[in-house]
Design a protein around this motif. Structure first.
Motif, PDB file in Angstrom:
ATOM      1  N   HIS A 152       0.853  -1.196   0.000  1.00 23.85           N
ATOM      2  CA  HIS A 152       0.000   0.000   0.000  1.00 23.85           C
ATOM      3  C   HIS A 152       0.886   1.242   0.000  1.00 23.85           C
ATOM      4  O   HIS A 152       1.819   1.350   0.807  1.00 23.85           O
ATOM      5  CB  HIS A 152      -0.924   0.013   1.215  1.00 23.85           C
ATOM      6  N   PRO A 153       0.617   2.221  -0.873  1.00 24.26           N
ATOM      7  CA  PRO A 153       1.494   3.403  -0.967  1.00 24.26           C
ATOM      8  C   PRO A 153       1.573   4.217   0.312  1.00 24.26           C
ATOM      9  O   PRO A 153       2.569   4.916   0.528  1.00 24.26           O
ATOM     10  CB  PRO A 153       0.869   4.221  -2.108  1.00 24.26           C
ATOM     11  N   ASP A 154       0.557   4.119   1.178  1.00 25.17           N
ATOM     12  CA  ASP A 154       0.597   4.859   2.444  1.00 25.17           C
ATOM     13  C   ASP A 154       1.250   4.060   3.569  1.00 25.17           C
ATOM     14  O   ASP A 154       1.380   4.554   4.690  1.00 25.17           O
ATOM     15  CB  ASP A 154      -0.825   5.254   2.862  1.00 25.17           C
ATOM     16  N   LEU A 155       1.644   2.810   3.269  1.00 23.82           N
ATOM     17  CA  LEU A 155       2.229   1.950   4.301  1.00 23.82           C
ATOM     18  C   LEU A 155       3.613   1.422   3.940  1.00 23.82           C
ATOM     19  O   LEU A 155       4.398   1.083   4.841  1.00 23.82           O
ATOM     20  CB  LEU A 155       1.310   0.744   4.564  1.00 23.82           C
ATOM     21  N   LEU A 175      -5.273 -11.488   4.677  1.00 25.71           N
ATOM     22  CA  LEU A 175      -6.305 -12.458   4.296  1.00 25.71           C
ATOM     23  C   LEU A 175      -7.684 -11.828   4.170  1.00 25.71           C
ATOM     24  O   LEU A 175      -8.483 -12.238   3.329  1.00 25.71           O
ATOM     25  CB  LEU A 175      -6.367 -13.583   5.330  1.00 25.71           C
ATOM     26  N   CYS A 176      -7.991 -10.847   5.027  1.00 20.70           N
ATOM     27  CA  CYS A 176      -9.355 -10.330   5.116  1.00 20.70           C
ATOM     28  C   CYS A 176      -9.456  -8.812   5.026  1.00 20.70           C
ATOM     29  O   CYS A 176     -10.558  -8.270   5.094  1.00 20.70           O
ATOM     30  CB  CYS A 176     -10.010 -10.792   6.418  1.00 20.70           C
ATOM     31  N   GLY A 177      -8.345  -8.107   4.903  1.00 19.81           N
ATOM     32  CA  GLY A 177      -8.375  -6.659   4.759  1.00 19.81           C
ATOM     33  C   GLY A 177      -8.348  -5.881   6.059  1.00 19.81           C
ATOM     34  O   GLY A 177      -8.048  -4.675   6.065  1.00 19.81           O
ATOM     35  N   HIS A 178      -8.629  -6.533   7.167  1.00 19.51           N
ATOM     36  CA  HIS A 178      -8.730  -5.862   8.452  1.00 19.51           C
ATOM     37  C   HIS A 178      -7.380  -5.314   8.922  1.00 19.51           C
ATOM     38  O   HIS A 178      -7.275  -4.167   9.387  1.00 19.51           O
ATOM     39  CB  HIS A 178      -9.288  -6.849   9.483  1.00 19.51           C
ATOM     40  N   GLY A 179      -6.330  -6.101   8.793  1.00 20.88           N
ATOM     41  CA  GLY A 179      -5.029  -5.689   9.299  1.00 20.88           C
ATOM     42  C   GLY A 179      -4.460  -4.479   8.592  1.00 20.88           C
ATOM     43  O   GLY A 179      -3.806  -3.628   9.214  1.00 20.88           O
ATOM     44  N   THR A 180      -4.697  -4.376   7.281  1.00 19.20           N
ATOM     45  CA  THR A 180      -4.211  -3.215   6.528  1.00 19.20           C
ATOM     46  C   THR A 180      -4.861  -1.940   7.033  1.00 19.20           C
ATOM     47  O   THR A 180      -4.213  -0.894   7.156  1.00 19.20           O
ATOM     48  CB  THR A 180      -4.499  -3.398   5.028  1.00 19.20           C
ATOM     49  N   ALA A 181      -6.155  -2.022   7.354  1.00 19.55           N
ATOM     50  CA  ALA A 181      -6.865  -0.849   7.874  1.00 19.55           C
ATOM     51  C   ALA A 181      -6.366  -0.473   9.264  1.00 19.55           C
ATOM     52  O   ALA A 181      -6.188   0.709   9.580  1.00 19.55           O
ATOM     53  CB  ALA A 181      -8.367  -1.124   7.906  1.00 19.55           C
ATOM     54  N   VAL A 182      -6.122  -1.459  10.118  1.00 21.32           N
ATOM     55  CA  VAL A 182      -5.619  -1.197  11.466  1.00 21.32           C
ATOM     56  C   VAL A 182      -4.229  -0.563  11.396  1.00 21.32           C
ATOM     57  O   VAL A 182      -3.929   0.395  12.108  1.00 21.32           O
ATOM     58  CB  VAL A 182      -5.583  -2.500  12.282  1.00 21.32           C
ATOM     59  N   ALA A 183      -3.382  -1.081  10.513  1.00 25.35           N
ATOM     60  CA  ALA A 183      -2.034  -0.524  10.361  1.00 25.35           C
ATOM     61  C   ALA A 183      -2.081   0.933   9.944  1.00 25.35           C
ATOM     62  O   ALA A 183      -1.325   1.775  10.444  1.00 25.35           O
ATOM     63  CB  ALA A 183      -1.246  -1.344   9.349  1.00 25.35           C
ATOM     64  N   GLY A 184      -2.997   1.263   9.022  1.00 27.15           N
ATOM     65  CA  GLY A 184      -3.115   2.641   8.574  1.00 27.15           C
ATOM     66  C   GLY A 184      -3.578   3.578   9.666  1.00 27.15           C
ATOM     67  O   GLY A 184      -3.116   4.716   9.764  1.00 27.15           O
ATOM     68  N   ALA A 185      -4.512   3.124  10.511  1.00 22.92           N
ATOM     69  CA  ALA A 185      -4.984   3.963  11.612  1.00 22.92           C
ATOM     70  C   ALA A 185      -3.850   4.291  12.565  1.00 22.92           C
ATOM     71  O   ALA A 185      -3.779   5.393  13.117  1.00 22.92           O
ATOM     72  CB  ALA A 185      -6.117   3.256  12.355  1.00 22.92           C
ATOM     73  N   ALA A 186      -2.941   3.346  12.762  1.00 19.91           N
ATOM     74  CA  ALA A 186      -1.838   3.563  13.686  1.00 19.91           C
ATOM     75  C   ALA A 186      -0.730   4.393  13.065  1.00 19.91           C
ATOM     76  O   ALA A 186      -0.221   5.337  13.690  1.00 19.91           O
ATOM     77  CB  ALA A 186      -1.273   2.225  14.173  1.00 19.91           C
ATOM     78  N   ALA A 187      -0.332   4.073  11.819  1.00 18.60           N
ATOM     79  CA  ALA A 187       0.923   4.641  11.331  1.00 18.60           C
ATOM     80  C   ALA A 187       0.996   4.829   9.824  1.00 18.60           C
ATOM     81  O   ALA A 187       2.082   4.715   9.244  1.00 18.60           O
ATOM     82  CB  ALA A 187       2.083   3.764  11.796  1.00 18.60           C
ATOM     83  N   ALA A 188      -0.110   5.120   9.139  1.00 18.79           N
ATOM     84  CA  ALA A 188      -0.001   5.484   7.725  1.00 18.79           C
ATOM     85  C   ALA A 188       0.898   6.708   7.591  1.00 18.79           C
ATOM     86  O   ALA A 188       0.898   7.596   8.444  1.00 18.79           O
ATOM     87  CB  ALA A 188      -1.387   5.770   7.149  1.00 18.79           C
ATOM     88  N   THR A 321      -6.481   2.900   5.431  1.00 25.49           N
ATOM     89  CA  THR A 321      -6.040   2.187   4.237  1.00 25.49           C
ATOM     90  C   THR A 321      -6.808   0.885   4.039  1.00 25.49           C
ATOM     91  O   THR A 321      -7.286   0.283   5.010  1.00 25.49           O
ATOM     92  CB  THR A 321      -4.547   1.882   4.362  1.00 25.49           C
ATOM     93  N   THR A 322      -6.902   0.427   2.803  1.00 24.91           N
ATOM     94  CA  THR A 322      -7.540  -0.853   2.500  1.00 24.91           C
ATOM     95  C   THR A 322      -6.537  -1.766   1.802  1.00 24.91           C
ATOM     96  O   THR A 322      -5.566  -1.300   1.188  1.00 24.91           O
ATOM     97  CB  THR A 322      -8.770  -0.684   1.587  1.00 24.91           C
ATOM     98  N   SER A 323      -6.781  -3.057   1.875  1.00 21.12           N
ATOM     99  CA  SER A 323      -5.870  -4.019   1.261  1.00 21.12           C
ATOM    100  C   SER A 323      -5.883  -3.960  -0.257  1.00 21.12           C
ATOM    101  O   SER A 323      -4.992  -4.490  -0.917  1.00 21.12           O
ATOM    102  CB  SER A 323      -6.211  -5.442   1.729  1.00 21.12           C
ATOM    103  N   SER A 324      -6.895  -3.294  -0.828  1.00 20.31           N
ATOM    104  CA  SER A 324      -6.960  -3.115  -2.284  1.00 20.31           C
ATOM    105  C   SER A 324      -6.253  -1.835  -2.721  1.00 20.31           C
ATOM    106  O   SER A 324      -6.494  -1.330  -3.828  1.00 20.31           O
ATOM    107  CB  SER A 324      -8.415  -3.102  -2.748  1.00 20.31           C
ATOM    108  N   LEU A 325      -5.405  -1.307  -1.836  1.00 22.76           N
ATOM    109  CA  LEU A 325      -4.561  -0.131  -2.095  1.00 22.76           C
ATOM    110  C   LEU A 325      -5.338   1.180  -2.129  1.00 22.76           C
ATOM    111  O   LEU A 325      -4.816   2.200  -2.596  1.00 22.76           O
ATOM    112  CB  LEU A 325      -3.762  -0.288  -3.399  1.00 22.76           C
ATOM    113  N   GLY A 326      -6.556   1.174  -1.610  1.00 18.17           N
ATOM    114  CA  GLY A 326      -7.343   2.391  -1.546  1.00 18.17           C
ATOM    115  C   GLY A 326      -7.563   2.849  -0.120  1.00 18.17           C
ATOM    116  O   GLY A 326      -6.745   2.607   0.777  1.00 18.17           O
TER     117      GLY A 326
END
Length: 593
Positions: A152-155, A175-188, A321-326
C-alpha cells in the motif's frame, strides 16, 4: 503545525461497500466453545528446565513447544485426551502457572460507513499539535492481525520485516483486509501527499499475521497465535503491539505474553469489543483495553465496556487504508485501539528513556475525563489526548525512587521436607512496580522471574540432602532491592553411589534460546545434572567471555540488561564442574536488537 491532505478518491465509496460483507460476517466474537483441537497452552514456572517440562507433559502423553523466548508453551495432546481434561490435569501441576484452552477469536470490526468524511479523529485527539514534537520516528508498532498489504502506498515506507504466527513463516499478506486498515490507523505515512495520515506516521510497522480464514470466509485467530505474535514482537524490538481482536482480555496466555512485552519496555493495546455490552472481564494491568468514542466524545453505539476498559479513543468513521490499495471509512474498537497505540508511540519517540510503566501512567493521566469522574467502565481513564500526552512525556522529570520493595516466601513453609521439583511462591510488591524477583538457594541465584505472580519450580536435586536455605530478592526499576527472610527446608532426595566418576555433567542453557533475538532485560537460566548428583557441582555463566555469575548446585540464573551493550551477536557460555573434576560447557549465540 503540520497540515495534511485528507481528501479521498471517489473510489472510496465503492471500496467501503465492497468490504461491507466481510465486516458483517466478522463483527462477532467466536462462540465460547470454539477452541483449537489437539492442543492447550501452559506457562512454566521460572526455573523449570526444558527437560523437566518435557518429563511433566510426557506423563500425560503430550509434547510441549516453547513460544519464542517466553515461558509459554503450546502443548500438543495425544489422541484420546480431550482438551478440557488436559487443562484440568495440567492446571493441577505445581510446575505450571496456568493451563488453558487455546480459544479462537475474531476481529473487532463493526459495519463500515460508506461516507467520505475527514479524518476528524486526528484533530479531536490533538494529533497535529503532538506532531510538532515528532511523529513516532524510532518506534516500531507491531500490528497483530489478518496480515497487512505491505505494498500500500501509504504503508510501504513504514514496513519492517514481519512474521506469520499461524503458519510459522514470513507470509504476512492480508487475508481479510482488516489488518491493513488497522495498520493505517496507527501509522499510515504523513506528509506524503497521499490519502490518510496515521497517528504515528513516522513510526515503523511490524506486520504479524495471527489469523487464518475459516470455512465461512471470516478471519480467526487463537490465544496461542496471539501470544506467539506478542512474544515475537517483544523479542524483535517492537515497543508497541496492537491486537484488534475480541474475547482475549481474559486469556492467561495473552496476559502472560503482554506482561513479557511490558517487562521489555513495551505496551500491548487490545480492542474492547463491539457487542455494546458490559463484557464483565476482570481488569488487568498487563495490557491497555480501548473502548470507542464518536466525534461528539460519546461512546460509539457498538462499543463494549466494562471495568477492564483502560482508555477510550475515536473508533467511529475512521478513514484508513484498504488491502486493495485504496481508502475507506471504518467503524469498530478495532480502530480505537491503534489510535491509542499510535499516541503511545508518539510519547515513546519523544522520550525514549521512559519505561513502559511511566508511558502508560502519563497516557492515562493526560486523557480527557468523560462520563463519571475518574476511571469508569465506559471510557476508562478517559479519551486519549495526544497533544497533552506528548507534552507530559517531554516535560517529565524523574523523581528519585528510594523505596525498597517488600518480599516474602509464601511456600514452602520453613522446616518442611521437600524433594524433586519444588514449587516456590513469592509475594512481592513495590510503590512503583517490581522489576524482577530472584530465587537464591544457599546464596546462589537459581532462577529469575520478571512476570507476576512470582513463582518458581526449583529442582531440589541440585543441592545436598539436609537443610537448605531459600531467599527471594525483589528489585524495582530504580535498582532498589530487598531480601526476604530466609526459609530453611529439609531436602530428602534419594541418592546414587558412583564408584569411579568419569562422567561429565550434562549442561543446558534453557533461556534464552540459542540463535534467537533478545532485547531489554533477559533472564538467563541454565541447569546442570550429574550421574553422581548435582549437589557437588560448581557452575559459572559468562557473556562474551566475561564471567557474570557463579555458584554451587544444579541451577544458575542471571538477569542480563541488554540495553547496556551493543546490538548484534553475543555469546553466552555455561560451564559446570562436578566433585570428581569432570567438566562440561555449552555456548550459545543470540542477537541483541
Amino acid at each position: 503545525m503540520h497540515t495534511f491532505p485528507f481528501a479521498l478518491p471517489r473510489t472510496a465509496i465503492a471500496l467501503a461497500a465492497a468490504t461491507l460483507s466481510f465486516a458483517s460476517a466478522a463483527a462477532h466474537a467466536a462462540p465460547p466453545g470454539d477452541f483449537v483441537r489437539g492442543r492447550v497452552i501452559v506457562e512454566a514456572r521460572a526455573g523449570l528446565s526444558d527437560a523437566d517440562l518435557d518429563k511433566v507433559v510426557k506423563e500425560h502423553g503430550a509434547k510441549g513447544k516453547r513460544i519464542g523466548q517466553s515461558r509459554l508453551h503450546v502443548v500438543q495432546l495425544p489422541p484420546g485426551l480431550s482438551e478440557e481434561a488436559a487443562v484440568a490435569k495440567l492446571s493441577r501441576r505445581p510446575e505450571f502457572k496456568f493451563a488453558e484452552l487455546d480459544r479462537e477469536v475474531t476481529v473487532a470490526l463493526a459495519v463500515n460507513d460508506p461516507y467520505i468524511g475527514s479524518a476528524w479523529h486526528l484533530n479531536k485527539i490533538g494529533a497535529p499539535a503532538a506532531w510538532d514534537s515528532g511523529q513516532g520516528a524510532g518506534v516500531t508498532i507491531a500490528v497483530l492481525d489478518t496480515g497487512v498489504n505491505v505494498a500500500h502506498p501509504d504503508l510501504k515506507d513504514r514496513m519492517v520485516p514481519g512474521y506469520n504466527a499461524y503458519n510459522n513463516n514470513t507470509d504476512v499478506s492480508d487475508l481479510c483486509g482488516h489488518g491493513t486498515a488497522v495498520a493505517g490507523a496507527a501509522a499510515a505515512s504523513t506528509n506524503n501527499a497521499l490519502g490518510v495520515a496515521g497517528v504515528a506516521g513516522a513510526a515503523k510497522i511490524m506486520p504479524i499475521r495471527i489469523a487464518y480464514k475459516d470455512s465461512t470466509g471470516s478471519c480467526r485467530a487463537s490465544f496461542s497465535t496471539i501470544a506467539t505474535g506478542i512474544t515475537y514482537a517483544a523479542d524483535h524490538g517492537a515497543r508497541i503491539a496492537n491486537v484488534s481482536f475480541v474475547g482475549i482480555a481474559g486469556s492467561s496466555a495473552v496476559k502472560s505474553a503482554s506482561r513479557y512485552m511490558k517487562s521489555k519496555g513495551g505496551l500491548v493495546f487490545i480492542s474492547a469489543g463491539n457487542n455494546n455490552i458490559d463484557e464483565n472481564v476482570t481488569p488487568d494491568d498487563a495490557f491497555i483495553i480501548v473502548s470507542s468514542t464518536d466525534s461528539y466524545d460519546k461512546k460509539s453505539s457498538f462499543s463494549s465496556w466494562g471495568s477492564f476498559v483502560s482508555l477510550a479513543a475515536p473508533g467511529s468513521g475512521i478513514w484508513s487504508t484498504t488491502s486493495s490499495l485504496g481508502y475507506s471509512a471504518w467503524n469498530g474498537t478495532s480502530f480505537a485501539s491503534p489510535v491509542g497505540a499510535g499516541v503511545a508511540a508518539l510519547m515513546m519517540a519523544a522520550r525514549p528513556d521512559l519505561d513502559s510503566t511511566r508511558i502508560e501512567s502519563l497516557l492515562f493521566s493526560t486523557s480527557v475525563d468523560l462520563g463519571t469522574a475518574g476511571r469508569d467502565k465506559v471510557f476508562g481513564y478517559g479519551r486519549v489526548n495526544a497533544s497533552a500526552a506528548v507534552s507530559a512525556a517531554r516535560a517529565y522529570a524523574a523523581v528519585a525512587d528510594t523505596t525498597v520493595p517488600s518480599v516474602s516466601i509464601a511456600a514452602p513453609l520453613a522446616s518442611s521436607s521437600v524433594s524433586g521439583l519444588v514449587p516456590v511462591n513469592v509475594n512481592a510488591s513495590d510503590n512503583v512496580g517490581v522489576a524482577r524477583v530472584d530465587l537464591k538457594v544457599n546464596g546462589t541465584v537459581v532462577s529469575t522471574d520478571n512476570v507476576a505472580p512470582y513463582s518458581f519450580s526449583w529442582n531440589s536435586a541440585g543441592v545436598a540432602n539436609g537443610m537448605n536455605s531459600l531467599v527471594a530478592v525483589a528489585y524495582d526499576a530504580a535498582g532498589n532491592s530487598r531480601s526476604s527472610t530466609a526459609v530453611s527446608v529439609n531436602v530428602a532426595n534419594s541418592t546414587v553411589s558412583v564408584a569411579s566418576d568419569t562422567t561429565a555433567p550434562a549442561v543446558k542453557i534453557s533461556n534464552p534460546v540459542g540463535g534467537g533475538s533478545v532485547s531489554g532485560t533477559v533472564s538467563v537460566s541454565a541447569s546442570a545434572s550429574d550421574n553422581a548428583g548435582a549437589a557437588g557441582i560448581s557452575t559459572s555463566l559468562a557473556i562474551d567471555g566475561v564471567t557474570k555469575a557463579s555458584g554451587k548446585g544444579g541451577s544458575l540464573a542471571y538477569s542480563w540488561n541488554t540495553r547496556k551493550i551493543s546490538k548484534g551477536t553475543h555469546s553466552i557460555r555455561f560451564s559446570a564442574r562436578d566433585a570428581a573434576g569432570n567438566t562440561a560447557t555449552q555456548t550459545i549465540s543470540v542477537t541483541v536488537r
